[in-house]
Write a protein that holds these residues in place. Structure first.
Motif, PDB file in Angstrom:
ATOM      1  N   VAL A  96     -13.779  -5.963  -7.589  1.00  0.00           N
ATOM      2  CA  VAL A  96     -14.111  -7.284  -8.119  1.00  0.00           C
ATOM      3  C   VAL A  96     -12.814  -8.083  -8.237  1.00  0.00           C
ATOM      4  O   VAL A  96     -11.727  -7.565  -7.971  1.00  0.00           O
ATOM      5  CB  VAL A  96     -14.806  -7.181  -9.491  1.00  0.00           C
ATOM      6  N   ARG A  97     -12.914  -9.351  -8.650  1.00  0.00           N
ATOM      7  CA  ARG A  97     -11.721 -10.166  -8.854  1.00  0.00           C
ATOM      8  C   ARG A  97     -10.755  -9.474  -9.809  1.00  0.00           C
ATOM      9  O   ARG A  97     -11.164  -8.789 -10.743  1.00  0.00           O
ATOM     10  CB  ARG A  97     -12.091 -11.524  -9.450  1.00  0.00           C
ATOM     11  N   ASP A  98      -9.464  -9.696  -9.584  1.00  0.00           N
ATOM     12  CA  ASP A  98      -8.447  -9.011 -10.385  1.00  0.00           C
ATOM     13  C   ASP A  98      -8.682  -9.144 -11.882  1.00  0.00           C
ATOM     14  O   ASP A  98      -8.541  -8.169 -12.633  1.00  0.00           O
ATOM     15  CB  ASP A  98      -7.058  -9.559 -10.044  1.00  0.00           C
ATOM     16  N   ILE A 119     -12.599  10.331  -9.779  1.00  0.00           N
ATOM     17  CA  ILE A 119     -11.444   9.497  -9.484  1.00  0.00           C
ATOM     18  C   ILE A 119     -11.897   8.042  -9.564  1.00  0.00           C
ATOM     19  O   ILE A 119     -12.915   7.676  -8.987  1.00  0.00           O
ATOM     20  CB  ILE A 119     -10.884   9.781  -8.079  1.00  0.00           C
ATOM     21  N   LEU A 120     -11.146   7.218 -10.269  1.00  0.00           N
ATOM     22  CA  LEU A 120     -11.463   5.798 -10.382  1.00  0.00           C
ATOM     23  C   LEU A 120     -10.377   5.003  -9.657  1.00  0.00           C
ATOM     24  O   LEU A 120      -9.197   5.119  -9.975  1.00  0.00           O
ATOM     25  CB  LEU A 120     -11.541   5.381 -11.844  1.00  0.00           C
ATOM     26  N   LEU A 121     -10.800   4.202  -8.679  1.00  0.00           N
ATOM     27  CA  LEU A 121      -9.882   3.379  -7.906  1.00  0.00           C
ATOM     28  C   LEU A 121     -10.211   1.904  -8.106  1.00  0.00           C
ATOM     29  O   LEU A 121     -11.335   1.563  -8.472  1.00  0.00           O
ATOM     30  CB  LEU A 121      -9.985   3.707  -6.411  1.00  0.00           C
ATOM     31  N   HIS A 122      -9.240   1.050  -7.849  1.00  0.00           N
ATOM     32  CA  HIS A 122      -9.506  -0.393  -7.862  1.00  0.00           C
ATOM     33  C   HIS A 122      -8.869  -0.999  -6.631  1.00  0.00           C
ATOM     34  O   HIS A 122      -7.966  -0.413  -6.013  1.00  0.00           O
ATOM     35  CB  HIS A 122      -8.962  -1.052  -9.141  1.00  0.00           C
ATOM     36  N   ALA A 123      -9.319  -2.202  -6.238  1.00  0.00           N
ATOM     37  CA  ALA A 123      -8.887  -2.809  -4.985  1.00  0.00           C
ATOM     38  C   ALA A 123      -7.944  -3.988  -5.176  1.00  0.00           C
ATOM     39  O   ALA A 123      -7.752  -4.787  -4.270  1.00  0.00           O
ATOM     40  CB  ALA A 123     -10.111  -3.260  -4.176  1.00  0.00           C
ATOM     41  N   ALA A 142      -8.320  10.932 -12.714  1.00  0.00           N
ATOM     42  CA  ALA A 142      -7.146  10.172 -12.272  1.00  0.00           C
ATOM     43  C   ALA A 142      -7.575   8.769 -11.887  1.00  0.00           C
ATOM     44  O   ALA A 142      -8.741   8.505 -11.597  1.00  0.00           O
ATOM     45  CB  ALA A 142      -6.473  10.865 -11.083  1.00  0.00           C
ATOM     46  N   VAL A 143      -6.595   7.853 -11.880  1.00  0.00           N
ATOM     47  CA  VAL A 143      -6.855   6.469 -11.472  1.00  0.00           C
ATOM     48  C   VAL A 143      -5.868   6.094 -10.378  1.00  0.00           C
ATOM     49  O   VAL A 143      -4.758   6.644 -10.300  1.00  0.00           O
ATOM     50  CB  VAL A 143      -6.740   5.483 -12.655  1.00  0.00           C
ATOM     51  N   GLY A 144      -6.273   5.150  -9.534  1.00  0.00           N
ATOM     52  CA  GLY A 144      -5.395   4.753  -8.444  1.00  0.00           C
ATOM     53  C   GLY A 144      -5.769   3.401  -7.871  1.00  0.00           C
ATOM     54  O   GLY A 144      -6.771   2.784  -8.245  1.00  0.00           O
ATOM     55  N   THR A 145      -4.933   2.950  -6.959  1.00  0.00           N
ATOM     56  CA  THR A 145      -5.109   1.676  -6.262  1.00  0.00           C
ATOM     57  C   THR A 145      -5.447   1.935  -4.808  1.00  0.00           C
ATOM     58  O   THR A 145      -4.819   2.775  -4.153  1.00  0.00           O
ATOM     59  CB  THR A 145      -3.811   0.846  -6.332  1.00  0.00           C
ATOM     60  N   LEU A 146      -6.437   1.209  -4.293  1.00  0.00           N
ATOM     61  CA  LEU A 146      -6.804   1.243  -2.879  1.00  0.00           C
ATOM     62  C   LEU A 146      -6.975  -0.207  -2.444  1.00  0.00           C
ATOM     63  O   LEU A 146      -8.057  -0.773  -2.506  1.00  0.00           O
ATOM     64  CB  LEU A 146      -8.100   2.030  -2.666  1.00  0.00           C
ATOM     65  N   HIS A 147      -5.865  -0.824  -2.014  1.00  0.00           N
ATOM     66  CA  HIS A 147      -5.860  -2.257  -1.727  1.00  0.00           C
ATOM     67  C   HIS A 147      -5.869  -2.512  -0.220  1.00  0.00           C
ATOM     68  O   HIS A 147      -4.904  -2.177   0.478  1.00  0.00           O
ATOM     69  CB  HIS A 147      -4.612  -2.905  -2.344  1.00  0.00           C
ATOM     70  N   PRO A 148      -6.942  -3.108   0.310  1.00  0.00           N
ATOM     71  CA  PRO A 148      -6.967  -3.423   1.739  1.00  0.00           C
ATOM     72  C   PRO A 148      -6.063  -4.600   2.047  1.00  0.00           C
ATOM     73  O   PRO A 148      -6.211  -5.680   1.486  1.00  0.00           O
ATOM     74  CB  PRO A 148      -8.446  -3.766   2.005  1.00  0.00           C
ATOM     75  N   LEU A 149      -5.118  -4.391   2.933  1.00  0.00           N
ATOM     76  CA  LEU A 149      -4.137  -5.414   3.262  1.00  0.00           C
ATOM     77  C   LEU A 149      -4.704  -6.293   4.378  1.00  0.00           C
ATOM     78  O   LEU A 149      -4.274  -6.253   5.531  1.00  0.00           O
ATOM     79  CB  LEU A 149      -2.827  -4.762   3.682  1.00  0.00           C
ATOM     80  N   ALA A 166      -4.101  -1.887   7.102  1.00  0.00           N
ATOM     81  CA  ALA A 166      -3.416  -0.951   6.213  1.00  0.00           C
ATOM     82  C   ALA A 166      -3.994  -1.077   4.810  1.00  0.00           C
ATOM     83  O   ALA A 166      -4.548  -2.110   4.439  1.00  0.00           O
ATOM     84  CB  ALA A 166      -1.918  -1.246   6.192  1.00  0.00           C
ATOM     85  N   PHE A 167      -3.863  -0.010   4.031  1.00  0.00           N
ATOM     86  CA  PHE A 167      -4.291   0.005   2.633  1.00  0.00           C
ATOM     87  C   PHE A 167      -3.100   0.385   1.774  1.00  0.00           C
ATOM     88  O   PHE A 167      -2.450   1.409   2.023  1.00  0.00           O
ATOM     89  CB  PHE A 167      -5.413   1.020   2.405  1.00  0.00           C
ATOM     90  N   GLY A 168      -2.812  -0.436   0.764  1.00  0.00           N
ATOM     91  CA  GLY A 168      -1.796  -0.090  -0.207  1.00  0.00           C
ATOM     92  C   GLY A 168      -2.357   0.915  -1.194  1.00  0.00           C
ATOM     93  O   GLY A 168      -3.413   0.688  -1.780  1.00  0.00           O
ATOM     94  N   ILE A 169      -1.662   2.034  -1.364  1.00  0.00           N
ATOM     95  CA  ILE A 169      -2.144   3.123  -2.228  1.00  0.00           C
ATOM     96  C   ILE A 169      -1.113   3.408  -3.314  1.00  0.00           C
ATOM     97  O   ILE A 169       0.085   3.523  -3.039  1.00  0.00           O
ATOM     98  CB  ILE A 169      -2.407   4.398  -1.393  1.00  0.00           C
ATOM     99  N   GLU A 170      -1.592   3.528  -4.535  1.00  0.00           N
ATOM    100  CA  GLU A 170      -0.718   3.767  -5.694  1.00  0.00           C
ATOM    101  C   GLU A 170      -1.541   4.478  -6.741  1.00  0.00           C
ATOM    102  O   GLU A 170      -2.764   4.413  -6.733  1.00  0.00           O
ATOM    103  CB  GLU A 170      -0.202   2.422  -6.199  1.00  0.00           C
ATOM    104  N   GLY A 171      -0.879   5.182  -7.657  1.00  0.00           N
ATOM    105  CA  GLY A 171      -1.598   5.777  -8.770  1.00  0.00           C
ATOM    106  C   GLY A 171      -1.261   7.231  -9.018  1.00  0.00           C
ATOM    107  O   GLY A 171      -0.270   7.763  -8.493  1.00  0.00           O
ATOM    108  N   ASP A 172      -2.096   7.887  -9.831  1.00  0.00           N
ATOM    109  CA  ASP A 172      -1.930   9.312 -10.107  1.00  0.00           C
ATOM    110  C   ASP A 172      -2.088  10.104  -8.812  1.00  0.00           C
ATOM    111  O   ASP A 172      -2.834   9.698  -7.908  1.00  0.00           O
ATOM    112  CB  ASP A 172      -2.972   9.774 -11.124  1.00  0.00           C
TER     113      ASP A 172
END
Length: 334
Positions: A96-98, A119-123, A142-149, A166-172
């Motif tokens: 959803v929106r940031d 696992i909980l991710l956000h975009a 764990a939580v993480g980021t899955l951001h479509p570039l 590409a997807f930006g990935i960050e998190g636990d």
């Protein structure tokens, strides 16, 4: 990415782990494009939950439509109360929106929808997972980021291109590992990031997408001022923009740079500045600002004549001309 490249990466990464089931919170363009591409890749998407009762244009873009069963090719679309199947999914992606991500995470936690094995991710591309998903931390593994570039202006276009991005990935670490498995299933590219670098990464992404749109609008306005019909100005620029992207893909930086600065054509730049000062003074500061970076790239690409380089540097660094009386921005028709 070609099939051969995907296979080579798979061999390098070792045996594939079981494909996780995914539930997506957010049925807008981003969530729907992710759902559609994951379904095509054989990843079980157990649900797509949004706020709207009627399917959006994005939701209609899902392959095979949106149905009432669960399985590859059919995604349960829901609104209002969150379906129980979310709790049974291996991963939940909040798309959803940031500014709404924390609200959704808080709701999932408050309603007891999450479980410790998930696992909980956000975009979102600008916000570290442990910050924006803080409310859910005690309730998941764990939580993480899955951001479509990629730019999501249209769901159908995004669906077709999502496997190439590409997807930006960050998190636990467990979240990063699962996010990489999702990206691997899509045949896309993973960019691994640290939390403290997300805002810088996202600023770069914004400049490569949103700012290019703004520059295209400025270029369009200049063509209109030059007499090009308003309905033709953008269409005639599209092949030029496409050729620039193609050059970037094929020869990289600074090799993709062309034009008068790269040629050391001082006379053309002087004419540009004189004309802009007279007919489009609102653009001259931007022209000079970007011109300084173009000059830097030109110097990196090849050895420039020192006198030409010095003259260009002076032109791009000079004071902005005073706008003629009555000038107050773009023409109304631009």
């Amino acid at each position: 990415m070609s099939e051969a490249e995907v296979n080579a990466r798979a061999l390098a990464e070792g045996p594939a782990e079981p494909t996780p089931s995914v539930f997506i919170m957010g049925a807008g363009v981003v969530g729907t494009a992710l759902a559609a591409r994951l379904v095509r890749a054989g990843v079980p998407v157990t649900g797509l939950h949004g706020r709207q009762v009627e399917p959006t244009d994005a939701a209609r873009a899902l392959p095979g439509g949106v149905g009432g069963g669960v399985g590859v090719g059919v995604v349960v679309r829901s609104t209002g109360e969150i379906p129980d199947i979310l709790s049974e999914s291996d991963a939940v992606i909040i798309a959803v929106r940031d500014d709404r991500v924390p609200e959704v995470a808080e709701r999932l936690a408050r309603e007891g929808r999450l479980r410790r094995e998930q696992i909980l991710l956000h975009a979102s591309g600008a916000n570290p997972a442990r910050t924006i998903l803080a409310a859910a931390l005690p309730f998941v593994r764990a939580v993480g980021t899955l951001h479509p570039l990629v730019s999501f202006a249209d769901a159908r276009v995004a669906i077709e291109g999502l496997g190439e991005v590409a997807f930006g990935i960050e998190g636990d670490e467990p979240a990063r590992a699962l996010a990489k498995r999702i990206v691997r299933a899509l045949g896309a590219r993973a960019v691994i990031l640290e939390a403290e670098n997300l805002a810088l990464y996202h600023a770069g992404a914004v400049m490569a997408s949103n700012y290019v749109v703004a520059l295209a609008d400025t270029a369009r306005s200049l063509l209109v001022k030059a007499g090009v019909p308003a309905d033709q100005a953008l269409p005639v620029l599209i092949p030029l923009l496409a050729s620039v992207v193609q050059n970037l893909a094929q020869v990289g930086l600074p090799g993709a740079l062309t034009g008068p600065v790269e040629r050391g054509d001082v006379v053309s730049i002087e004419r540009h500045l004189d004309t802009l000062a007279e007919r489009a003074p609102e653009v001259i500061e931007l022209y000079r600002l970007v011109g300084r970076d173009v000059l830097r790239l030109a110097r990196e690409k090849s050895k420039m004549d020192p006198a030409s380089a010095a003259r260009l540097e002076a032109l791009f660094s000079g004071p902005a001309p005073t706008a003629p009386a009555g000038a107050c921005g773009r023409d109304p028709g631009a």
